[in-house]
Structures are given as structure tokens and as C-alpha cells.
Design an enzyme around this catalytic site. Structure first.
Site, mmCIF file in Angstrom:
data_model
loop_
_atom_site.group_PDB
_atom_site.id
_atom_site.type_symbol
_atom_site.label_atom_id
_atom_site.label_comp_id
_atom_site.label_asym_id
_atom_site.label_seq_id
_atom_site.Cartn_x
_atom_site.Cartn_y
_atom_site.Cartn_z
ATOM 1 N N HIS A 192 31.195 37.976 27.005
ATOM 2 C CA HIS A 192 31.855 38.958 26.827
ATOM 3 C C HIS A 192 31.073 40.294 26.959
ATOM 4 O O HIS A 192 30.556 41.221 25.900
ATOM 5 C CB HIS A 192 32.602 39.261 25.342
ATOM 6 C CG HIS A 192 33.271 37.827 25.114
ATOM 7 N ND1 HIS A 192 33.517 37.224 23.796
ATOM 8 C CD2 HIS A 192 34.097 37.112 26.029
ATOM 9 C CE1 HIS A 192 34.191 36.133 23.904
ATOM 10 N NE2 HIS A 192 34.461 36.157 25.245
HETATM 11 C C1 LIG Z 1 32.944 30.406 30.145
HETATM 12 C C2 LIG Z 1 33.718 31.564 30.253
HETATM 13 C C3 LIG Z 1 34.765 31.777 29.255
HETATM 14 C C4 LIG Z 1 35.302 33.108 29.102
HETATM 15 N N1 LIG Z 1 36.603 33.015 28.030
HETATM 16 C C5 LIG Z 1 37.141 33.984 28.218
HETATM 17 C C6 LIG Z 1 38.102 34.332 27.262
HETATM 18 O O1 LIG Z 1 38.635 33.218 27.127
HETATM 19 N N2 LIG Z 1 38.782 35.459 27.087
HETATM 20 C C7 LIG Z 1 38.323 36.622 27.535
HETATM 21 O O2 LIG Z 1 38.925 37.689 27.222
HETATM 22 N N3 LIG Z 1 37.455 36.577 28.285
HETATM 23 C C8 LIG Z 1 36.720 35.534 28.761
HETATM 24 N N4 LIG Z 1 35.755 35.331 29.601
HETATM 25 C C9 LIG Z 1 35.045 36.703 30.061
HETATM 26 C C10 LIG Z 1 35.852 37.076 31.302
HETATM 27 O O3 LIG Z 1 35.907 35.947 32.120
HETATM 28 C C11 LIG Z 1 35.539 38.083 32.117
HETATM 29 O O4 LIG Z 1 35.552 39.471 30.870
HETATM 30 C C12 LIG Z 1 36.431 38.484 33.145
HETATM 31 O O5 LIG Z 1 36.261 37.719 34.054
HETATM 32 C C13 LIG Z 1 36.050 40.076 33.635
HETATM 33 O O6 LIG Z 1 36.726 40.374 34.799
HETATM 34 P P1 LIG Z 1 36.304 41.439 35.883
HETATM 35 O O7 LIG Z 1 37.202 41.597 36.890
HETATM 36 O O8 LIG Z 1 35.697 42.476 35.229
HETATM 37 O O9 LIG Z 1 34.931 40.966 36.671
HETATM 38 P P2 LIG Z 1 34.868 39.124 37.285
HETATM 39 O O10 LIG Z 1 35.718 38.222 36.877
HETATM 40 O O11 LIG Z 1 33.449 38.747 37.188
HETATM 41 O O12 LIG Z 1 34.904 39.552 38.779
HETATM 42 C C14 LIG Z 1 34.238 40.260 39.597
HETATM 43 C C15 LIG Z 1 34.273 39.953 40.871
HETATM 44 O O13 LIG Z 1 33.414 40.959 41.686
HETATM 45 C C16 LIG Z 1 32.540 40.487 42.881
HETATM 46 N N5 LIG Z 1 31.312 41.169 43.080
HETATM 47 C C17 LIG Z 1 30.303 41.056 42.348
HETATM 48 N N6 LIG Z 1 29.488 41.711 43.089
HETATM 49 C C18 LIG Z 1 29.774 42.174 44.136
HETATM 50 C C19 LIG Z 1 29.546 43.040 45.296
HETATM 51 N N7 LIG Z 1 28.162 43.651 45.268
HETATM 52 N N8 LIG Z 1 30.477 43.390 46.234
HETATM 53 C C20 LIG Z 1 31.625 43.009 46.426
HETATM 54 N N9 LIG Z 1 32.079 41.928 45.327
HETATM 55 C C21 LIG Z 1 31.195 41.931 44.244
HETATM 56 C C22 LIG Z 1 32.334 39.121 41.888
HETATM 57 O O14 LIG Z 1 32.237 38.108 43.000
HETATM 58 C C23 LIG Z 1 33.613 38.790 41.362
HETATM 59 O O15 LIG Z 1 34.605 38.013 42.179
HETATM 60 C C24 LIG Z 1 34.611 33.981 29.760
HETATM 61 C C25 LIG Z 1 33.814 34.135 30.513
HETATM 62 C C26 LIG Z 1 33.215 32.833 30.907
HETATM 63 C C27 LIG Z 1 31.888 32.863 31.713
#
Ligand SMILES: Cc1cc2nc3c(=O)[nH]c(=O)nc-3n(C[C@H](O)[C@H](O)[C@H](O)COP(=O)(O)OP(=O)(O)OC[C@H]3O[C@@H](n4cnc5c(N)ncnc54)[C@H](O)[C@@H]3O)c2cc1C
Ligand code: SF4
Length: 534
Positions: free
Chosen positions: A468
Site C-alpha cells: 500500500h
Molecule cells: C499482491 C498485492 C495485493 C494487493 N492487494 C490490494 C488490495 O486488496 N486492496 C488494495 O486496495 N490494494 C491492493 N494492492 C495495491 C494495489 O494493487 C495498488 O494500490 C494499485 O494497483 C495502484 O494502482 P495504480 O493505478 O496507481 O498503479 P498500478 O496498478 O501499479 O499501475 C501503474 C501502471 O503504470 C505503468 N507505468 C509505470 N511506469 C511507467 C512509465 N514510465 N511509462 C508508462 N507507463 C508506466 C505500469 O506499467 C502500470 O501498468 C495490492 C498490491 C499487491 C502487489
């Protein structure tokens, strides 16, 4: 119309938060281009990869990996992508592919409690948010409707509307633990994006416990669904596009994003508005890489705040054998938790926490254990059955306070595109240590109420990550101590917004993504409103 070189809005990162924002913008007629560093892969391919993987308890195993857009890996050996520079390793996990990290989550979608937003005013520790719970209540509900969330109405987070989803029926484990821990401990349904009936074209949960690393039937909401919905709403998507630099004009507005495709050919994309959604570690990395004469410390970093205040829930765990058969492994992996320590005057003294009760199958863990103890043949089988039916595993989500010294910087190693890896410094303070002591006392009381034997606490002084990741792009009213304003807009760049868990100033005591989803929808509305008035 967007072409592949420019759009009204360029969104960087096709995880759940970038995808939700992109969808909302596209639905108002804006041209939106979504740049995603990783590849695209469907659920069917991922399920196949999981089935053929030798590492069933490694949640990353089914997900594609490329040294051109690397992410941290820990099995069979750590790949060292994250350079650890602090006293405690910050073993973050995330996925770089279309849909992002929430492909492999438990879909726990909690709201913060209202006092989380004014922790400093109330308890004299941590930070106040620039917005209140009430500012976010409508957006919380919108995000819950998108994900089909159900949960306990007594979660400590007031709601104007009931949950859009009814709860998945309680497993036997949940029923027994709830009954036996009452009244001292109140066990609640977790808030989860998990279908108990057909919802949004996806089926109801059938209870066979594969939620992490991947729900094979999409009964559980995730970022892959959000990213596909963005594309279906008219968003143009380019995958295998690794953004490595933001370019600014003479007024300090962002003029272009530069990305490498996987042949290391560079492309320049222009837009009116840019939104960073590349997660709480890769977004600060991108900002720190984007240096110029005018911004020598990187974009949005004039006051050296980018990457600071890195937080997670430093977790400790316990496992033991209950004195009756509770049968973990039937039903979803994360059905219930104890929320009564999430808020209270004690927050002035020690970290609040939530206690997460796992329903994950214990067969693999106990098999390893009894084989190591020398059992074989019929006795081996008896012991596996006996222990796997009784084993209970519990961990916590304990709040860490923001600390400027905990931070993401650029490492000295490079990936295959020549981009620096993230370096992390992470420590925990007395506030956490004291909260840990309180948690351990609860664990012992819970174990006693369940007639536990074979009690194993996690190693004293060691913490695992709950994934998180927050704080590194902290929103706030004061540019001296924050990176973005209350809408996720960079203090230093009028047309640059950030979404994702990084903008959250504090980590609270629950899984953080629902709050990030709500904030992303709110940021989308702000961009829409401003463009109407432009
Ligand atoms: C095992 C596990 C279990 C989890 N369980 C939960 C849960 O039950 N509940 C919960 O609330 N949260 C949970 N989380 C956390 C949750 O997955 C994240 O908080 C959430 O995915 C964040 O979303 P986001 O869109 O900010 O980032 P992400 O889902 O990480 O997406 C970011 C995207 O940006 C892309 N990116 C990165 N750098 C670049 C770049 N330079 N150029 C272009 N694209 C780029 C990446 O490839 C990725 O696809 C869990 C995480 C893990 C690892
Ligand atoms: S138990 Fe988990 S993996 Fe199985 S259908 Fe339900 S949500 Fe999906």
C-alpha cells in the site's frame, strides 16, 4: 480526434487509477492517449501461465516480465530492481502491464475513516489532508459502484448509500472465528470488489480461493477490466511505451512526454494536459529523471518533495492451529478483519491498525512444514489434513507516519533501456514499534480465545510490506511540504496532474486503492470542469 502523437490529455500508466480517469475524460468527448510501459495480456493467458507455473505461492509468477519495463521480482531470487538503501528493505511488488498491479490483488476496497483526514489536528501526529472525508464521500461511492463493492456497513466509514453489492456468504472459517472472538473482538466483512451475483457482465464468486494471484473467472474487479473499459470508451492505448522524460515550455507548462518503445526508438507526444498514473514509485522516478536547466531537481520538484514520505503498512503476522476444524481455503482469500483499533485517542501515542484474517488455503505451507519435520506416508497425509484444516494466519495493516527521510530516489544501476532503477530508503519509528506491541498483545488474546497451539509470531523487529505504497507525491495546501494541490495538480506545473496512491498524504489502516480510485475520479472531474471554462 487523437492521433498517436498528440491528444487533449495524455495519461501515463494504464493501472486502475489511470484507466478510470482516462475513461471518464473520454466519455466527455476528450481525446485521450494512454501510454503504458508494459505489454498487453488477457486473463485467459494469465490463468494458463499460473497453471503451468512452478511457483504457486508467488503472486507475480503468472505476470509477464521484461527487462525493458522491469518490475521487482522476488522468486526464485530477488532481481534487485529496487535498490535498498535504508535499515529496512521496502520489498514493494507491482506489475507493469496493461491493467497494472491490481491484476493480482485481493480487491479489498476500503474507505478511510473520517478522522484519517485530520490526524494532525486531532492527535498531533502525521498530517492533515487538504480535503475531508465529506469531500470524497460521493467519489467513494462512484468507485464502489464501478468495482461492485460489498462489505460491512459498520466499517467506521459513514455512507450515504448502501453498498452496491451484497456480501459473499461467510465461509465456515469466518463464521467460527466471528462467533468465538466475540464480544472482545468484532469480526467484520471486508469491503471487497467481489461479485456475490452477476454484476457488470461478470459472474458471481464461486468460492474456490484463487483470488490472489488471479481470479480465473473475473468475479473480482481489477485494473485489467478498468483499462479495457478505457479503450472501449474511445481512449487510444499504446502499450510497450516507457515514458522516460517530461518536457516543459518557457512558462513551465508540460509540453510533451517522451517515451521509448521496446526497440528503444524514442517518440514525442504532445497534449494540453498530462496525467501521471505510473504508481507511487515509478511516477516519482519519472519526475526525478525529467531534469532541465530550469528544473535541475526534476519536474514538480522545486522544493525537493518528490519521492519523500514513502509509506506502507509495515506488517507483522501470526499463525497457529485452532482447536477445531475451520477449513481455510473455502471461499475468498480475504473475507474478514477486525477494525476496532483503526481510530481513537490512542493515536496520539501509537500507530492504529486493522487485523486481517486470512482464509487462504494452508495446504502448501503445512505440507512444507510436515515434510521438514520428517513425516512420510500415511502419517504425512494425516498431518497435512489435520493442520491444514485448523491453521489460521493473521496479519495487520498498521499505520506508518509520513517521514521525509523515507523516500524514492534514482539508483545508480540502469535497466535495459538505460533508465535508472528506483532506490528506496525506508525506516520505521517508535510510533510503529509501539503499535506493533499492541498488535502482538491482540494476537495473543485472539490465539487464547481460539484454543491455539503451535503459535508462531513473525520475527520481532522485522516487517513485511502490504503493498500500500503512499506519500511520494503527497497532496497538500503548502507547496513547501507537498508535491500536488488538493486536486492532484503539481504545484509547479499548471497542466500536470498526478493520480494513484502516491498523492495520498497518509496511509491510514486499510488497503489504499479505493481512496486512490475516488481521488482519480475527482481529478478527472476537475480537468473536465476546467476545460469547460477554458
Ligand atoms: C499482491 C498485492 C495485493 C494487493 N492487494 C490490494 C488490495 O486488496 N486492496 C488494495 O486496495 N490494494 C491492493 N494492492 C495495491 C494495489 O494493487 C495498488 O494500490 C494499485 O494497483 C495502484 O494502482 P495504480 O493505478 O496507481 O498503479 P498500478 O496498478 O501499479 O499501475 C501503474 C501502471 O503504470 C505503468 N507505468 C509505470 N511506469 C511507467 C512509465 N514510465 N511509462 C508508462 N507507463 C508506466 C505500469 O506499467 C502500470 O501498468 C495490492 C498490491 C499487491 C502487489
Ligand atoms: S474465491 Fe476468489 S478466485 Fe474464486 S471466484 Fe471468488 S473471487 Fe474469484
Amino acid at each position: 480526434m487523437s492521433n498517436l502523437n498528440s491528444a487533449d490529455v495524455v495519461v501515463i500508466g494504464a493501472g486502475v487509477t489511470g484507466a478510470l480517469l482516462a475513461t471518464r475524460l473520454a466519455k466527455t468527448g476528450k481525446s485521450v492517449l494512454l501510454l503504458e510501459s508494459g505489454p498487453r495480456m488477457g486473463r485467459d493467458q494469465l490463468v494458463e501461465r499460473f497453471r503451468s507455473s512452478a511457483f504457486k505461492s508467488d503472486f507475480m509468477a503468472p505476470y509477464p516480465y521484461s527487462p525493458l519495463a522491469p518490475h521487482p521480482r522476488y522468486t526464485p531470487e530477488p532481481n534487485g530492481y529496487l535498490q535498498q538503501k535504508g535499515p529496512h528493505a521496502f520489498n514493494a511488488q507491482y506489475i507493469r502491464m496493461f491493467g497494472g498491479t491490481s491484476w493480482h490483488w485481493a480487491a479489498q476496497l476500503w474507505r478511510y475513516v473520517p478522522n484519517d483526514f485530520r490526524q494532525h489536528s486531532l492527535y498531533g501526529v502525521g498530517k492533515d489532508w487538504p480535503i475531508s472525508y465529506d469531500d470524497l464521500e460521493d467519489y467513494y461511492y462512484q468507485a464502489e459502484v464501478i468495482a461492485g463493492v460489498g462489505g460491512s456497513p459498520e466499517s467506521g466509514s459513514p455512507r450515504k448509500h448502501p453498498f452496491p453489492m451484497e456480501r459473499v456468504p461467510a465461509s465456515w472459517l469466518q463464521q467460527r472465528v466471528t462467533a468465538r472472538l466475540a464480544p472482545e473482538f468484532t469480526v467484520l466483512d471486508d469491503s471487497t470488489g467481489r461479485n456475490s451475483r452477476n454484476y457488470d457482465g461478470r459472474p458471481a464468486c464461486c468460492g474456490n480461493n484463487n483470488c490472489m494471484p488471479l481470479c480465473p473467472i473475473d468475479a473480482q474487479y481489477h485494473g485489467g477490466l478498468a483499462a479495457q473499459q478505457a479503450e472501449d470508451s474511445g481512449v487510444k492505448v499504446i502499450t510497450e511505451a516507457v515514458v522516460y522524460r517530461l518536457e516543459h515550455d518557457e512558462k513551465g507548462r508540460i509540453a510533451a512526454a517522451h517515451y521509448y518503445d521496446w526497440n528503444k526508438v524514442s517518440h514525442r507526444i504532445t497534449a494540453q494536459t498530462f496525467v501521471l498514473a505510473a504508481n507511487a514509485i515509478e511516477t516519482p522516478k519519472l519526475l526525478l529523471m525529467s531534469i532541465s536547466d530550469r528544473f535541475p531537481q526534476g519536474i514538480a520538484n522545486a522544493r525537493d518533495n518528490v519521492g519523500r514520505n514513502l509509506c506502507d503498512h509495515p506488517a507483522i503476522g501470526v499463525s497457529f492451529d485452532v482447536d477445531e476444524e475451520i477449513w481455510p481455503g473455502r471461499g475468498p482469500v480475504s473475507p474478514c478483519s477486525i477494525g476496532q483499533f483503526r481510530d481513537g485517542d490512542f493515536r496520539a501515542e501509537h500507530a492504529p491498525f486493522r487485523i486481517d484474517i486470512s482464509n487462504a488455503s494452508q495446504v502448501a505451507a503445512v505440507t512444507k512444514e510436515v515434510v521438514a519435520e520428517g513425516y512420510f506416508g500415511k502419517r504425512l497425509e494425516e498431518q497435512i489434513l489435520f493442520r491444514a484444516a485448523r491453521r489460521l494466519s493473521i496479519k495487520n495493516a498498521l499505520e506508518q507516519l509520513p517521514d521525509r527521510n523515507n523516500r524514492v530516489t534514482l539508483g545508480d544501476k540502469k535497466d535495459e533501456l538505460g533508465l535508472p532503477v528506483p532506490a528506496l530508503y525506508w525506516n520505521v519509528d517508535d510510533y510503529v514499534i509501539k503499535g506493533t506491541e499492541q498488535t502482538r498483545a491482540c494476537y495473543d488474546a485472539i490465539a487464547a480465545k481460539l484454543g491455539a497451539t503451535n503459535i508462531k509470531h513473525s520475527k520481532s523487529g522485522a516487517f513485511s510490506n502490504r503493498q500500500h505504497i503512499t506519500g511520494t507525491l503527497s497532496m497538500g495546501l503548502d507547496p513547501a511540504t507537498s508535491v500536488t494541490d488538493a486536486w492532484g495538480r503539481a504545484h509547479d506545473h499548471e497542466n500536470l496532474f498526478m493520480v494513484g496512491t502516491g498523492v495520498m498524504p497518509t496511509v491510514g489502516t486499510c488497503n489504499v486503492t479505493l481512496t486512490a480510485m475516488a481521488l482519480a475520479l475527482r481529478t478527472a472531474d476537475k480537468i473536465i470542469e476546467e476545460s469547460r471554462h477554458a
